[in-house]
Design an enzyme around this catalytic site. Structure first.
Site, mmCIF file in Angstrom:
data_model
loop_
_atom_site.group_PDB
_atom_site.id
_atom_site.type_symbol
_atom_site.label_atom_id
_atom_site.label_comp_id
_atom_site.label_asym_id
_atom_site.label_seq_id
_atom_site.Cartn_x
_atom_site.Cartn_y
_atom_site.Cartn_z
ATOM 1 N N SER A 13 44.246 103.189 -45.083
ATOM 2 C CA SER A 13 45.061 102.540 -46.114
ATOM 3 C C SER A 13 44.283 101.814 -47.201
ATOM 4 C CB SER A 13 46.051 101.568 -45.465
ATOM 5 O OG SER A 13 47.161 102.277 -44.949
ATOM 6 N N LYS B 270 44.833 102.587 -50.894
ATOM 7 C CA LYS B 270 45.819 101.917 -51.758
ATOM 8 C C LYS B 270 45.143 101.055 -52.818
ATOM 9 C CE LYS B 270 49.513 101.841 -48.267
ATOM 10 N NZ LYS B 270 48.843 102.493 -47.125
ATOM 11 N N SER C 184 50.884 97.082 -46.479
ATOM 12 C CA SER C 184 50.324 98.422 -46.360
ATOM 13 C C SER C 184 51.430 99.460 -46.222
ATOM 14 C CB SER C 184 49.366 98.498 -45.166
ATOM 15 O OG SER C 184 48.472 99.583 -45.319
#
Length: 486
Positions: A125, A128, A303
């Site tokens: 993640s 991102k 997230s």
């Protein structure tokens, strides 16, 4: 005889009077003792009731004045040698598995430590970070998405047209999973106010193209709550339990949104189908998402993979691209390339980092955060033989809001439960985007070191389960907090 009796009676009387006087004196003495004791002990006072402790007067009221102070501009600059010495005990931990990382002094943009930083790694993640940067570089902070209801092609038919917003909520109080998300009840109220007869709901998902699941995604992540198939209209990100972060998701989020709209209008949900709105159809109702700045914050702090994919498509649409996985990836790459970032080694298949086939070098992630953290806006250090680009100041200022969207160690979002029982020195100081897959853990963010200097970092571990690698990553970021590496 009589005289003698009178003497005896008088004597008895005098004895009784003496006894009365004695009793009175005794009672008086006792009363005096009691009075003295009472005034000595004073059981009616606060001190007596609180174990003879003195009760201090209440302090004068203080007006709170919270402030954020910038990092000191004259803090001692760290050195590569000092950083290497500080990190040596923690970067060799075998729990890190295949490890790559980079640490940068934000003020000077000098790379203080680097280990395999150009090696493409599974980012999970932390990808991102790139999606957020591209969104900030491309779209205004107030950008919103609209979910509409328009007239259908048949009489009494309405079409729910997805505009790319997964944050619509059907909660009775309007408070769904996403703060300030639009409400399905507002669509219902507008439809009823229009006074238009309706017996059928169609759902238009044509705003998105291509597959609804990306390369490298595991279908098990739908019931396990990490993702839903990516469609342009959803209720609470497709969660079956709307207020639960990792609730199981529906495999048909757009159709379920149409069914819920039908049910709230008193129609048969079983009749809802996927279709396309007629060209130029009259709008009957519409609701707007929260602004982009709020959705970016929610995406980063929690997230949220669904939000990340929707924002990737939002960037693609705004730049004339295709609203698909490949279109979102291409739009993110284009925004970063235009801003001058070196994308060598970048290979993405989604905008969220959920794909196990994604690859990002630590160097790129650290450089993006270091640019955002550039305190003075002065030109970043460029490779030898190149000149600083004049738009660097603007890019740094544009990316700076990203720093406020990062979770706080031991306090918020995906870092809430970390830095709590170990590496406590980093609690409240480390701010970072986490990344977790079964084969990857990563931590990308910044920290104020012991000298008051801002350090940015990208730490990436592959080939170890997260329960093993995450503590090792936390120890590195905690070491950066303690570092006086000048």
């Amino acid at each position: 005889m009589f005289g003698g009796n009178e003497n005896i009676g008088g004597l008895a009387a005098r004895r009784r009077r003496n006894r009365s006087i004695g009793v009175a004196v005794t009672l008086g003495v006792l009363l005096g003792v009691v009075v003295v004791a009472l005034f000595t002990i004073r059981p009616w006072t606060a001190e007596f009731r609180h174990g003879r402790l003195t009760i201090a007067a209440p302090p004068a009221p203080v007006e709170p004045s919270p402030q954020v102070s910038p990092a000191r501009s004259n803090a001692p600059a760290p050195s590569p040698a000092g950083m290497a010495a500080a990190l040596a005990p923690v970067i060799g931990n075998p729990d890190l598995g295949a490890f790559a990382g980079q640490v940068t002094d934000a003020d000077s943009a000098m790379v203080l430590w680097s280990g395999d930083a150009s090696k493409p790694m599974i980012p999970s993640s932390t990808a991102k970070i790139l999606t957020t940067a591209a969104a900030l570089l491309t779209l205004p902070a107030e950008h919103r998405l609209t979910t509409r209801v328009v007239a259908g092609s048949a009489p009494n038919e309405l079409v729910l047209v997805g505009g790319g917003d997964p944050t619509l909520t059907a909660q009775p109080d309007g408070k769904g999973y996403y703060p300030n998300g639009p409400r399905l009840s507002d669509l219902v109220a507008q439809i009823k106010a229009a006074g238009r007869p309706v017996d059928t709901i169609v759902v238009d998902t044509s705003a998105y193209t291509g597959p609804t699941m990306a390369q490298g995604w595991d279908p098990i992540d739908i019931p396990e709550g990490s993702i839903a198939p990516i469609e342009p209209v959803m209720i609470d990100g497709g969660r079956l339990q709307p207020l639960v972060e990792y609730s199981p998701r529906t495999p048909t989020p757009a159709l379920d949104a149409g069914r819920r709209l039908a049910a709230d209008l008193g129609l048969d949900p079983a009749l809802v189908r996927i279709g396309v709105a007629p060209q130029g159809a009259a709008e009957i109702a519409g609701v707007r998402s929260a602004p982009l700045r709020d959705r970016l914050r929610d995406m980063m702090v929690y997230s949220d993979n669904v939000l990340a994919e929707a924002i990737g498509r939002e960037i693609a649409t705004a730049t004339g691209g295709e609203a698909s996985f490949s279109g979102g990836v291409a739009a993110v790459r284009a925004a970063l390339r235009t801003a001058g970032f070196d994308l060598t080694g970048l290979d993405m298949h989604d905008s969220s980092g959920l794909s196990v086939d994604d690859r990002i070098p630590a160097r790129l992630l650290d450089r993006v955060v270091a640019t955002a953290a550039k305190a003075s806006g002065a030109a970043m250090v460029q490779p030898a033989g190149t000149k600083a680009k004049p738009e660097t100041d603007r890019i740094a200022a544009t990316l700076a809001p990203m720093l406020d969207n990062l979770p706080v160690a031991g306090a918020t979002g995906s870092l809430t439960s970390r830095y709590v029982t170990r590496d406590r020195q980093g609690a409240g100081w480390v701010r970072a985007k986490t990344g977790t897959l079964s084969v990857s853990s990563a931590l990308v963010g910044y920290v104020l070191d012991a000298d008051g200097r801002v350090l940015t970092f990208a730490l990436m571990s592959n080939d170890r389960p997260p329960e093993v690698s995450r503590p090792a990553l936390d120890a590195i970021a905690g070491t950066l907090r303690n570092c006086g590496c000048s």
